[in-house]
Motif scaffolding. Structure first.
Motif, PDB file in Angstrom:
ATOM      1  N   LEU A 100       0.822  -1.137   0.053  1.00  0.00           N
ATOM      2  CA  LEU A 100       0.046   0.118   0.164  1.00  0.00           C
ATOM      3  C   LEU A 100       0.752   1.378  -0.034  1.00  0.00           C
ATOM      4  N   CYS A 101       2.022   1.264   0.582  1.00  0.00           N
ATOM      5  CA  CYS A 101       2.886   2.433   0.966  1.00  0.00           C
ATOM      6  C   CYS A 101       3.691   2.410  -0.387  1.00  0.00           C
ATOM      7  N   GLY A 102       3.896   1.531  -1.130  1.00  0.00           N
ATOM      8  CA  GLY A 102       4.579   1.553  -2.548  1.00  0.00           C
ATOM      9  C   GLY A 102       3.594   2.108  -3.477  1.00  0.00           C
ATOM     10  N   LEU A 103       2.251   1.657  -3.405  1.00  0.00           N
ATOM     11  CA  LEU A 103       1.190   1.950  -4.277  1.00  0.00           C
ATOM     12  C   LEU A 103       1.223   3.809  -4.240  1.00  0.00           C
ATOM     13  N   LEU A 104       1.098   4.063  -2.930  1.00  0.00           N
ATOM     14  CA  LEU A 104       0.815   5.645  -2.751  1.00  0.00           C
ATOM     15  C   LEU A 104       2.234   6.189  -3.322  1.00  0.00           C
ATOM     16  N   ARG A 105       3.369   5.814  -3.077  1.00  0.00           N
ATOM     17  CA  ARG A 105       4.455   6.534  -3.550  1.00  0.00           C
ATOM     18  C   ARG A 105       4.548   6.598  -4.946  1.00  0.00           C
ATOM     19  N   VAL A 106       4.124   5.467  -5.764  1.00  0.00           N
ATOM     20  CA  VAL A 106       3.961   5.536  -7.122  1.00  0.00           C
ATOM     21  C   VAL A 106       3.122   6.578  -7.672  1.00  0.00           C
ATOM     22  N   LEU A 107       1.951   6.436  -6.833  1.00  0.00           N
ATOM     23  CA  LEU A 107       0.850   7.442  -7.032  1.00  0.00           C
ATOM     24  C   LEU A 107       1.186   8.951  -7.057  1.00  0.00           C
ATOM     25  N   LEU A 108       2.131   9.397  -5.937  1.00  0.00           N
ATOM     26  CA  LEU A 108       2.669  10.648  -5.752  1.00  0.00           C
ATOM     27  C   LEU A 108       3.694  11.130  -6.565  1.00  0.00           C
ATOM     28  N   SER A 109       4.484   9.891  -7.149  1.00  0.00           N
ATOM     29  CA  SER A 109       5.497  10.194  -7.790  1.00  0.00           C
ATOM     30  C   SER A 109       4.950  10.453  -9.536  1.00  0.00           C
ATOM     31  N   GLY A 110       3.926   9.823  -9.710  1.00  0.00           N
ATOM     32  CA  GLY A 110       3.237   9.916 -10.892  1.00  0.00           C
ATOM     33  C   GLY A 110       2.514  11.417 -10.937  1.00  0.00           C
ATOM     34  N   CYS A 111       2.028  11.849 -10.025  1.00  0.00           N
ATOM     35  CA  CYS A 111       1.309  13.071  -9.944  1.00  0.00           C
ATOM     36  C   CYS A 111       2.470  14.211 -10.119  1.00  0.00           C
ATOM     37  N   GLY A 154       0.826  37.975 -12.701  1.00  0.00           N
ATOM     38  CA  GLY A 154       0.537  37.557 -13.917  1.00  0.00           C
ATOM     39  C   GLY A 154       1.285  35.982 -13.855  1.00  0.00           C
ATOM     40  N   ILE A 155       1.838  35.466 -12.918  1.00  0.00           N
ATOM     41  CA  ILE A 155       2.424  34.217 -13.281  1.00  0.00           C
ATOM     42  C   ILE A 155       1.840  33.214 -12.328  1.00  0.00           C
ATOM     43  N   ASP A 156       1.335  32.145 -13.004  1.00  0.00           N
ATOM     44  CA  ASP A 156       0.833  30.971 -12.216  1.00  0.00           C
ATOM     45  C   ASP A 156       1.779  30.113 -11.525  1.00  0.00           C
ATOM     46  N   LEU A 157       1.578  30.235 -10.074  1.00  0.00           N
ATOM     47  CA  LEU A 157       2.949  29.454  -9.238  1.00  0.00           C
ATOM     48  C   LEU A 157       2.164  28.330  -8.519  1.00  0.00           C
ATOM     49  N   SER A 158       1.020  28.056  -9.167  1.00  0.00           N
ATOM     50  CA  SER A 158       0.108  26.691  -8.494  1.00  0.00           C
ATOM     51  C   SER A 158       0.955  25.456  -8.734  1.00  0.00           C
ATOM     52  N   PRO A 159       1.707  25.307  -9.904  1.00  0.00           N
ATOM     53  CA  PRO A 159       2.395  24.090 -10.167  1.00  0.00           C
ATOM     54  C   PRO A 159       3.383  24.303  -9.238  1.00  0.00           C
ATOM     55  N   LEU A 160       4.346  24.938  -8.988  1.00  0.00           N
ATOM     56  CA  LEU A 160       5.038  24.947  -7.863  1.00  0.00           C
ATOM     57  C   LEU A 160       4.871  24.615  -6.556  1.00  0.00           C
ATOM     58  N   LEU A 165       3.831  20.571  -1.987  1.00  0.00           N
ATOM     59  CA  LEU A 165       2.922  19.704  -1.340  1.00  0.00           C
ATOM     60  C   LEU A 165       3.129  18.198  -1.658  1.00  0.00           C
ATOM     61  N   LEU A 166       3.165  17.838  -2.715  1.00  0.00           N
ATOM     62  CA  LEU A 166       3.520  16.419  -3.101  1.00  0.00           C
ATOM     63  C   LEU A 166       4.708  15.850  -2.618  1.00  0.00           C
ATOM     64  N   GLN A 167       5.788  16.740  -2.688  1.00  0.00           N
ATOM     65  CA  GLN A 167       7.030  16.222  -1.967  1.00  0.00           C
ATOM     66  C   GLN A 167       6.717  16.165  -0.598  1.00  0.00           C
ATOM     67  N   ILE A 168       5.924  17.053   0.215  1.00  0.00           N
ATOM     68  CA  ILE A 168       5.867  16.956   1.640  1.00  0.00           C
ATOM     69  C   ILE A 168       4.944  15.614   1.723  1.00  0.00           C
ATOM     70  N   MET A 170       5.349  12.869   0.038  1.00  0.00           N
ATOM     71  CA  MET A 170       6.137  11.694  -0.109  1.00  0.00           C
ATOM     72  C   MET A 170       7.095  11.618   1.484  1.00  0.00           C
ATOM     73  N   MET A 171       7.539  12.756   1.971  1.00  0.00           N
ATOM     74  CA  MET A 171       8.151  12.740   3.002  1.00  0.00           C
ATOM     75  C   MET A 171       7.213  12.098   4.254  1.00  0.00           C
ATOM     76  N   VAL A 172       6.089  12.672   4.141  1.00  0.00           N
ATOM     77  CA  VAL A 172       5.096  11.986   5.274  1.00  0.00           C
ATOM     78  C   VAL A 172       4.854  10.423   5.289  1.00  0.00           C
ATOM     79  N   LEU A 173       4.837  10.091   3.978  1.00  0.00           N
ATOM     80  CA  LEU A 173       4.300   8.627   3.667  1.00  0.00           C
ATOM     81  C   LEU A 173       5.700   7.861   4.043  1.00  0.00           C
ATOM     82  N   ALA A 174       6.881   8.232   3.711  1.00  0.00           N
ATOM     83  CA  ALA A 174       8.049   7.597   4.090  1.00  0.00           C
ATOM     84  C   ALA A 174       8.177   7.456   5.576  1.00  0.00           C
ATOM     85  N   TYR A 175       8.026   8.877   6.437  1.00  0.00           N
ATOM     86  CA  TYR A 175       7.679   8.639   7.894  1.00  0.00           C
ATOM     87  C   TYR A 175       7.076   7.528   8.645  1.00  0.00           C
ATOM     88  N   VAL A 176       5.557   7.763   8.094  1.00  0.00           N
ATOM     89  CA  VAL A 176       4.542   6.781   8.554  1.00  0.00           C
ATOM     90  C   VAL A 176       5.091   5.196   8.256  1.00  0.00           C
TER      91      VAL A 176
END
Length: 182
Positions: A100-111, A154-160, A165-168, A170-176
């Motif tokens: 399950l953790c591996g599945l979530l890791r792949v999901l987050l990496s894919g996003c 005029g710059i969209d920073l939402s991807p950044l 947030l996705l990296q955070i 990933m860190m939380v998932l590794a910690y859990v």
């Protein structure tokens, strides 16, 4: 060293196949047509495991449970192989949790991958079938962030922001994952 090489190769191969199954699930949920090159590739790489499962678990609405089950089974098989290679000395009760953790890791990496490639392609303004698919996949991920974060100069920073947030996550998932296994 041999175990590290096998672990790496399993992680790459199973991670890609798991990602393809999850991408198939997400593309179906977003109603992205599979007549484009990305869709044909996804079908070609995932039909062998998804179609037999679909006979047992039919799709319900927009969600294809057989693609999700296929992704989980692939992760479970990866951790089962690694567990057997280690001598199966430790209890195998944690294998579903690891899968399950591996599945979530792949999901987050894919996003992360979808958002990164979408952002880069948006800078160069290419109009190809792949960029249209990426747009349809990335926009639902970016929409909640864009509601909260306005354009800055005029710059969209939402991807950044989403990538951070996705990296955070990933860190939380590794910690859990590590915390439960300890």
């Amino acid at each position: 060293m041999f175990f590290q090489i096998i672990t790496f190769l399993l992680d790459v191969v199973v991670g890609l196949l798991t990602g393809i199954c999850l991408l198939r699930l997400y593309m179906q949920a977003q109603r992205v047509p599979f007549s484009n090159p990305v869709g044909r590739l996804v079908f070609a790489l995932s039909d062998w495991i998804v179609l037999p499962l679909r006979k047992v678990v039919p799709p319900t609405g927009r969600w294809d449970a057989s693609s999700l089950i296929a992704a989980f089974v692939l992760q479970l098989l990866q951790y089962l192989l690694l567990w057997l290679m280690m001598g199966a000395g430790a209890q195998g009760l944690w294998l579903p949790w690891l899968a399950l953790c591996g599945l979530l890791r792949v999901l987050l990496s894919g996003c992360i991958g979808i958002v990164l490639v979408y952002t880069i392609l948006s800078w160069v303004q290419t109009r190809s079938p792949i960029s249209q698919v990426l747009e349809r996949l990335a926009e639902p991920l970016l929409r909640p962030v864009r509601k909260v974060m306005p354009l800055i100069g005029g710059i969209d920073l939402s991807p950044l922001v989403l990538l951070v947030l996705l990296q955070i996550a990933m860190m939380v998932l590794a910690y859990v994952q590590a915390g439960v296994l300890m």
